[in-house]
Design an enzyme around this catalytic site. Structure first.
Site, PDB file in Angstrom:
ATOM      1  CE  LYS A  35     -17.014 -22.771  24.330  1.00 41.79           C
ATOM      2  NZ  LYS A  35     -17.106 -21.365  23.963  1.00 41.79           N
ATOM      3  NE  ARG A 153      -9.636  -5.129  35.278  1.00 44.23           N
ATOM      4  CZ  ARG A 153      -9.166  -4.724  36.453  1.00 44.23           C
ATOM      5  NH1 ARG A 153      -7.988  -4.157  36.535  1.00 44.23           N
ATOM      6  NH2 ARG A 153      -9.863  -4.911  37.562  1.00 44.23           N
ATOM      7  CD  GLU A 154      -9.143 -12.963  28.391  1.00 44.59           C
ATOM      8  OE1 GLU A 154      -8.302 -13.839  28.596  1.00 44.59           O
ATOM      9  OE2 GLU A 154      -9.550 -12.650  27.258  1.00 44.59           O
ATOM     10  CG  ASN A 224     -11.339  -2.068  25.397  1.00 41.51           C
ATOM     11  OD1 ASN A 224     -11.429  -1.880  26.595  1.00 41.51           O
ATOM     12  ND2 ASN A 224     -11.657  -3.213  24.833  1.00 41.51           N
ATOM     13  N   GLY A 273      -1.473  -7.129  24.553  1.00 43.96           N
ATOM     14  CA  GLY A 273      -1.943  -8.232  23.712  1.00 43.96           C
ATOM     15  C   GLY A 273      -3.343  -8.607  24.128  1.00 43.96           C
ATOM     16  CB  CYS A 276     -10.017  -6.903  24.460  1.00 44.38           C
ATOM     17  SG  CYS A 276     -10.993  -8.278  25.063  1.00 44.38           S
ATOM     18  CE  LYS A 279     -12.300  -8.903  19.733  1.00 43.84           C
ATOM     19  NZ  LYS A 279     -13.423  -8.017  19.929  1.00 43.84           N
TER      20      LYS A 279
HETATM   21  C1  UGA Z   1      -9.443  -5.153  28.413  1.00 46.84           C
HETATM   22  C2  UGA Z   1     -10.075  -4.003  29.208  1.00 46.84           C
HETATM   23  O1  UGA Z   1      -9.199  -3.630  30.280  1.00 46.84           O
HETATM   24  C3  UGA Z   1     -11.442  -4.412  29.768  1.00 46.84           C
HETATM   25  O2  UGA Z   1     -12.043  -3.306  30.425  1.00 46.84           O
HETATM   26  C4  UGA Z   1     -12.337  -4.860  28.602  1.00 46.84           C
HETATM   27  O3  UGA Z   1     -13.587  -5.318  29.071  1.00 46.84           O
HETATM   28  C5  UGA Z   1     -11.651  -5.997  27.867  1.00 46.84           C
HETATM   29  O4  UGA Z   1     -10.357  -5.566  27.383  1.00 46.84           O
HETATM   30  C6  UGA Z   1     -12.530  -6.392  26.710  1.00 46.84           C
HETATM   31  O5  UGA Z   1     -12.740  -5.580  25.823  1.00 46.84           O
HETATM   32  O6  UGA Z   1     -13.122  -7.485  26.754  1.00 46.84           O
HETATM   33  P1  UGA Z   1      -8.129  -7.399  29.051  1.00 46.84           P
HETATM   34  O7  UGA Z   1      -7.789  -7.469  27.593  1.00 46.84           O
HETATM   35  O8  UGA Z   1      -8.677  -8.606  29.718  1.00 46.84           O
HETATM   36  O9  UGA Z   1      -9.197  -6.230  29.319  1.00 46.84           O
HETATM   37  O10 UGA Z   1      -6.805  -7.043  29.851  1.00 46.84           O
HETATM   38  P2  UGA Z   1      -6.089  -5.718  30.382  1.00 46.84           P
HETATM   39  O11 UGA Z   1      -5.839  -5.868  31.823  1.00 46.84           O
HETATM   40  O12 UGA Z   1      -6.780  -4.500  29.950  1.00 46.84           O
HETATM   41  O13 UGA Z   1      -4.666  -5.826  29.643  1.00 46.84           O
HETATM   42  C7  UGA Z   1      -4.570  -5.776  28.226  1.00 46.84           C
HETATM   43  C8  UGA Z   1      -3.116  -5.806  27.806  1.00 46.84           C
HETATM   44  O14 UGA Z   1      -2.464  -4.593  28.173  1.00 46.84           O
HETATM   45  C9  UGA Z   1      -2.286  -6.925  28.446  1.00 46.84           C
HETATM   46  O15 UGA Z   1      -1.452  -7.491  27.466  1.00 46.84           O
HETATM   47  C10 UGA Z   1      -1.453  -6.211  29.492  1.00 46.84           C
HETATM   48  O16 UGA Z   1      -0.239  -6.859  29.762  1.00 46.84           O
HETATM   49  C11 UGA Z   1      -1.230  -4.866  28.827  1.00 46.84           C
HETATM   50  N1  UGA Z   1      -0.968  -3.770  29.793  1.00 46.84           N
HETATM   51  C12 UGA Z   1      -1.927  -3.383  30.674  1.00 46.84           C
HETATM   52  C13 UGA Z   1       0.260  -3.125  29.756  1.00 46.84           C
HETATM   53  O17 UGA Z   1       1.155  -3.454  28.945  1.00 46.84           O
HETATM   54  N2  UGA Z   1       0.473  -2.096  30.617  1.00 46.84           N
HETATM   55  C14 UGA Z   1      -0.461  -1.685  31.513  1.00 46.84           C
HETATM   56  O18 UGA Z   1      -0.184  -0.714  32.280  1.00 46.84           O
HETATM   57  C15 UGA Z   1      -1.689  -2.346  31.542  1.00 46.84           C
END
Ligand code: UGA
Length: 459
Positions: A35, A153-154, A224, A273, A276, A279
């Site tokens: 990597k 957030r990703e 989270n 999904g 983060c 899990k």
């Molecule tokens: C999440 C947190 O939002 C971040 O703050 C945190 O740093 C990160 O996990 C982590 O622990 O590393 P992430 O998993 O990248 O970030 O994405 P999110 O935007 O939070 O979305 C997570 C999931 O929830 C996605 O599947 C999304 O489609 C779903 N989601 C989100 C919904 O179904 N409805 C919503 O209103 C928002």
């Protein structure tokens, strides 16, 4: 400041590149030498908007270097630990990578080191790390251990790094707090050049919250879990809307207008999904159990989320009846837009279930198609949303990529075998889609009743 980042995964590489962009001298390392070579050759291990330009710019200027772990430990005063904490079979986080890094630091380093735990870990991990370092140190190492959870957030990680709501630092020494302030000073004082927007107008205050290490660790898991809870809550309300003849978009808007609740994370759909939420939620339930607390609420959050996939598949089956041999177009595979990450993506579970019933899947995703094809070789990988729709008996929208909202529905009507669309993210305009002859099924709308109502309201 001279900073090392151990772990060049999603969190580590983003943190390393952004810290270099702030002006720090950053050494990034990973135990995957392949990597590091890939990064040195200018290739990114994953897709994240804007990250490649920041990585390349700072590598070219020498602010970001890829080094062996020994050099990372020996040369920098501050060391961010960003290694993976994947789930074990029982839901607990596997901390063996963190433990190995700590042992390595204890063996090699001398003088003072600020050891910053960035990976998501159970409460009391910093305390354990501190003890562990004390057990293994051999070179007169003096150190502080700090918990500094990440909230990126990703898909929007760069913006989140430079414009966070808060920076949480769990520390028990003044020296550690002062150094952490120094590291993040440009962000707190807004004295950096935003690499995403040349005329950045984001001047919202950034809170710098100092706590003990246990509390900082809990902030991460609790945040989270709370967000996941909001999603499962709105998903249950959306089921009720479907059953009772209401429109979840309006209900969510009405709820979100209450400032105490807020509009974020009230988007219903096929469930959350990614690597983060699923899990971390499981891990948090386990952590609570370890301390004698039954977090039944979060178990329900998990169960509700797990049921989303089957509920969605059932809707598709209800309309298509027999799936055997039928072509189904799937738009979107990544667990959310603007990433190529398919880990724990609900889309893959939906596809697996449809394939089990005999459906033939034609899938398209702007970034994640190659990864998904490796995971599920039976899918026909398509180059565009239109190609995926050719001969399809239904279009399933599973990730809300911007380009799906710009789709040409008149053209699509000429491509599909049957004009049927299931919008798993409620991101299409039902009026526009139905005007072109498609039958539209969203989430949490009493199907056509809601469409007709909004049409009347618009007139
Ligand atoms: C999440 C947190 O939002 C971040 O703050 C945190 O740093 C990160 O996990 C982590 O622990 O590393 P992430 O998993 O990248 O970030 O994405 P999110 O935007 O939070 O979305 C997570 C999931 O929830 C996605 O599947 C999304 O489609 C779903 N989601 C989100 C919904 O179904 N409805 C919503 O209103 C928002």
């Amino acid at each position: 400041m001279e900073i090392s980042v151990i772990g060049a995964g999603y969190v580590g590489l983003t943190t390393a590149a952004c810290l270099a962009e702030l002006g720090h001298e950053v050494r990034c390392t990973d135990n995957d030498a392949e990597k590091l070579n890939m990064l040195r050759a200018g290739h990114m291990p994953f897709f994240e908007p804007h990250l490649d330009e920041i990585v390349k710019r700072n590598f070219a200027s020498g602010k970001l270097q890829y080094v062996a772990s020994e050099e990372a430990i020996l040369q920098s005063q501050a060391i961010f630990i960003c290694v993976g904490t994947p789930p074990l079979a029982n839901g607990e986080a596997d901390l063996s990578a963190i433990e190995a890094v700590a042992r390595n630091i204890a063996h090699l380093a001398h003088g003072y080191r600020l050891i910053i735990e960035k990976s998501t870990v159970p409460v009391q991990t910093a305390r354990r790390l501190k003890q562990h370092l004390g057990t293994y140190l051999s070179n007169g190492l003096d150190y502080d251990v700090v918990s500094n959870p990440e909230f990126l957030r990703e898909g929007s990680a760069i913006g989140d790094f430079f414009h966070p709501d808060r920076i949480v630092v769990g520390a028990d020494s003044r020296r550690a707090i002062a150094l952490m302030k120094q590291i993040y000073q440009p962000i707190v004082e807004k004295s950096f050049r935003c690499p995403v927007h040349s005329k950045c107008k984001n001047d919202a205050t950034v809170s710098f919250l100092v706590t003990d290490t246990n509390s900082a660790e809990l902030v991460k898991h609790a945040s989270n879990s709370f967000l996941a809870m909001k999603i499962s809550f709105i998903n249950m309300v959306s089921d009720l809307c479907e059953a009772a003849g209401a429109d979840i978009e309006k209900v969510a808007e009405g709820i979100g207008l209450d400032r105490r609740i807020g509009p974020a994370f009230l988007q219903p759909g096929i469930g959350f999904g990614g690597f983060c939420f699923p899990k971390d939620l499981q891990a948090f339930v386990r952590i609570a159990e370890t301390f004698g607390c039954d977090f039944a609420l979060l178990k329900d959050v998990e169960n509700i989320n797990r049921a989303r996939v089957q509920r969605f598949v059932a809707k598709v089956k209800k309309e298509l009846w027999i799936l055997r041999g039928k072509k189904i177009a799937v738009w979107g595979l990544a667990f959310k837009p603007n990433t190529d990450d398919i880990r724990f993506a609900p889309s893959l579970e939906i596809i697996r279930s449809l394939i089990e019933s005999g459906a033939r899947i034609r899938a398209y995703d702007p970034q994640a198609i190659e990864r998904a094809k490796k995971e599920i070789p039976e899918i026909v990988a398509c180059d565009s949303l239109y190609q995926a729709a050719e001969g399809a008996e239904a279009i399933l929208l599973l990730t809300e990529w911007g380009e799906f909202m710009e789709a040409d529905w008149a053209r699509l009507a000429t491509l599909v075998d049957r004009p049927l669309v299931f919008d798993g993210r409620n991101c299409l305009n039902p009026q526009e889609v139905t005007a072109k002859g498609f039958q539209y099924f969203g989430v949490g709308t009493a199907s056509m009743a809601a469409v007709e109502f909004s049409q009347t309201a618009a007139d």
